[in-house]
Write a protein that holds these residues in place. Structure first.
Motif, PDB file in Angstrom:
ATOM      1  N   SER A 231       0.803  -1.217   0.000  1.00 19.20           N
ATOM      2  CA  SER A 231       0.000   0.000   0.000  1.00 19.20           C
ATOM      3  C   SER A 231       0.837   1.268   0.000  1.00 19.20           C
ATOM      4  O   SER A 231       0.280   2.376  -0.022  1.00 19.20           O
ATOM      5  N   GLY A 232       2.138   1.153  -0.006  1.00 18.19           N
ATOM      6  CA  GLY A 232       2.982   2.330  -0.219  1.00 18.19           C
ATOM      7  C   GLY A 232       2.688   2.998  -1.548  1.00 18.19           C
ATOM      8  O   GLY A 232       3.000   4.171  -1.754  1.00 18.19           O
ATOM      9  N   ALA A 233       2.048   2.237  -2.459  1.00 20.39           N
ATOM     10  CA  ALA A 233       1.665   2.802  -3.761  1.00 20.39           C
ATOM     11  C   ALA A 233       0.721   3.986  -3.595  1.00 20.39           C
ATOM     12  O   ALA A 233       0.695   4.895  -4.439  1.00 20.39           O
ATOM     13  N   PHE A 234      -0.077   3.993  -2.525  1.00 21.65           N
ATOM     14  CA  PHE A 234      -1.002   5.100  -2.317  1.00 21.65           C
ATOM     15  C   PHE A 234      -0.253   6.406  -2.062  1.00 21.65           C
ATOM     16  O   PHE A 234      -0.731   7.484  -2.433  1.00 21.65           O
TER      17      PHE A 234
ATOM     18  N   ARG B 276       0.743   6.010 -15.500  1.00 23.64           N
ATOM     19  CA  ARG B 276       1.655   4.864 -15.466  1.00 23.64           C
ATOM     20  C   ARG B 276       0.915   3.587 -15.086  1.00 23.64           C
ATOM     21  O   ARG B 276      -0.132   3.627 -14.441  1.00 23.64           O
ATOM     22  N   GLU B 277       1.511   2.450 -15.440  1.00 26.09           N
ATOM     23  CA  GLU B 277       1.052   1.172 -14.923  1.00 26.09           C
ATOM     24  C   GLU B 277       1.618   1.000 -13.512  1.00 26.09           C
ATOM     25  O   GLU B 277       2.762   1.381 -13.246  1.00 26.09           O
ATOM     26  N   ALA B 278       0.807   0.430 -12.627  1.00 24.70           N
ATOM     27  CA  ALA B 278       1.256   0.224 -11.244  1.00 24.70           C
ATOM     28  C   ALA B 278       0.435  -0.893 -10.628  1.00 24.70           C
ATOM     29  O   ALA B 278      -0.626  -1.268 -11.129  1.00 24.70           O
ATOM     30  N   THR B 279       0.932  -1.420  -9.519  1.00 24.55           N
ATOM     31  CA  THR B 279       0.189  -2.439  -8.788  1.00 24.55           C
ATOM     32  C   THR B 279       0.300  -2.179  -7.300  1.00 24.55           C
ATOM     33  O   THR B 279       1.095  -1.333  -6.840  1.00 24.55           O
ATOM     34  N   THR B 280      -0.491  -2.908  -6.545  1.00 24.00           N
ATOM     35  CA  THR B 280      -0.442  -2.876  -5.086  1.00 24.00           C
ATOM     36  C   THR B 280      -1.056  -4.186  -4.605  1.00 24.00           C
ATOM     37  O   THR B 280      -1.323  -5.086  -5.416  1.00 24.00           O
TER      38      THR B 280
ATOM     39  N   CYS C 122      -6.406  -3.062  -4.824  1.00 24.97           N
ATOM     40  CA  CYS C 122      -6.219  -2.590  -6.199  1.00 24.97           C
ATOM     41  C   CYS C 122      -7.409  -1.750  -6.666  1.00 24.97           C
ATOM     42  O   CYS C 122      -7.235  -0.684  -7.278  1.00 24.97           O
ATOM     43  N   ASP C 123      -8.614  -2.231  -6.389  1.00 24.60           N
ATOM     44  CA  ASP C 123      -9.802  -1.488  -6.816  1.00 24.60           C
ATOM     45  C   ASP C 123      -9.885  -0.134  -6.116  1.00 24.60           C
ATOM     46  O   ASP C 123     -10.307   0.861  -6.713  1.00 24.60           O
ATOM     47  N   GLN C 124      -9.467  -0.092  -4.857  1.00 24.76           N
ATOM     48  CA  GLN C 124      -9.489   1.167  -4.113  1.00 24.76           C
ATOM     49  C   GLN C 124      -8.504   2.162  -4.719  1.00 24.76           C
ATOM     50  O   GLN C 124      -8.822   3.353  -4.871  1.00 24.76           O
ATOM     51  N   LEU C 125      -7.329   1.700  -5.080  1.00 26.77           N
ATOM     52  CA  LEU C 125      -6.343   2.577  -5.707  1.00 26.77           C
ATOM     53  C   LEU C 125      -6.874   3.112  -7.033  1.00 26.77           C
ATOM     54  O   LEU C 125      -6.736   4.306  -7.333  1.00 26.77           O
TER      55      LEU C 125
END
Length: 332
Positions: free
Chosen positions: A123-126, A137-141, A146-149
């Motif tokens: 969740s550091g992606a947030f 950009r493409e990204a993941t978490t 994922c849906d929340q991001l």
């Protein structure tokens, strides 16, 4: 969108400086995993990395596992230019507080133009998203959020079933232990495949997954509701792709008739034995495609397929591409 500098534009700090960003409530494995990888890389190649753990206020940071990191550097006191910056994840309230109350997103936006590459674990992606670093950009978490991001930041092209994603100088990884694989990929990008593989062996990883592989394996899902003896069988299948994995052989291993075994296996795991075996063998082949330059006939043999054609057909069913295309895609 904030921009990141290219490697040849970074002059203020050596390429060896790695900053792990933490905060109260951080997931301890998100920090310990990558830290261990870079530490071992530094032991193998002395001087290759200098590791810093930094937090908004500096000092001691409590993790969500009851442990603490003491003596962390204060974010605002870090050098003006950073080579590699990795934001760890944590539980939702902790990440929200880090972004809204401790202003990590704003700080990331400030340092982005002076950073060669940025990354996140789970969740550091947030935090990267809050800084605008994932826009376009493409990204993941982690698969759970994922849906929340995607809902919070529609500009991000969220990849829901990837171990990690690299889009230019920005890297993002899925949940928790995938931070180790992300860190190994970063080390490989810097120091080469041999160093990354030696670290993986030192850490006794069962396998080194490529970024394109799914977050949740069929084997793990199969074990979720299976009885003890079938859970053990699934684990054994995962480490023996070359063996005879026919229904008859597997049934004999758990002392059941083939017919009863097939029924029980499907009922308890949610998939047929043949489907699980194929997915295990494709995963083994994918590992060899990433870790070696072996030709496909050797990879097919070592992963339990009778022929290259069987390997290619299985890859097409599971990944929608050929083994060669998978190998090329995973290297980009």
């Amino acid at each position: 969108m904030p921009t990141l500098t290219r490697k040849d534009e970074v002059t203020a700090v050596s390429a060896s400086d790695v900053v792990l960003v933490v905060f109260d409530g951080v997931e301890v494995i998100d920090v310990a995993g990558p830290a261990s990888v870079f530490s071992k890389a530094g032991q193998m190649r002395p001087g290759s990395y200098r590791l810093h753990i930094a937090s908004p206020a500096g000092g001691t940071v409590s993790t969500n596992g009851g442990l603490s990191f003491s003596g962390t550097s204060k974010l605002q006191q870090l050098p003006p230019s950073i080579d590699t910056l990795i934001v760890a994840g944590g539980d939702e309230p902790a990440v929200r507080a880090a972004i809204l109350e401790q202003h990590i997103g704003a700080w990331l936006r400030q340092v982005a133009p002076h950073t060669r590459r940025m990354a996140s674990v789970c969740s550091g992606a947030f935090a990267l998203a809050a800084a605008g670093l994932l826009d376009g950009r493409e990204a993941t978490t982690h698969w759970r959020v994922c849906d929340q991001l995607q809902a919070l930041r529609p500009q991000v092209r969220v990849q829901r079933d990837r171990i990690y994603v690299r889009d230019g100088p920005v890297w993002t990884s899925a949940g928790v232990t995938t931070g180790i694989e992300l860190a190994l990929a970063l080390v490989e990008d810097d120091l080469g495949h041999a160093v990354s593989m030696e670290i993986a062996r030192t850490l006794a990883l069962p396998m080194l997954r490529g970024g394109a592989q799914p977050q949740l394996t069929q084997a793990l899902q199969a074990q979720a509701s299976a009885s003890h003896r079938l859970r053990e069988l699934v684990a054994w299948i995962g480490t023996h792709p070359q063996d005879d994995l026919s229904v008859e052989a597997l049934a004999e291993r758990v002392q059941m008739s083939p017919r009863n075994f097939a029924r029980a296996f499907t009922a308890e795991t949610g998939c047929t034995p043949a489907r699980l075996v194929e997915q295990v063998r494709v995963a083994a082949a994918a590992q060899l495609l990433r870790q070696t330059r072996w030709p496909q006939d050797r990879i097919a043999s070592r992963s339990g397929f009778r022929s290259v054609d069987a390997l290619q057909r299985a890859f097409a069913r599971q990944h929608g591409l050929t083994p060669q295309a998978y190998r090329t895609h995973d290297e980009t």
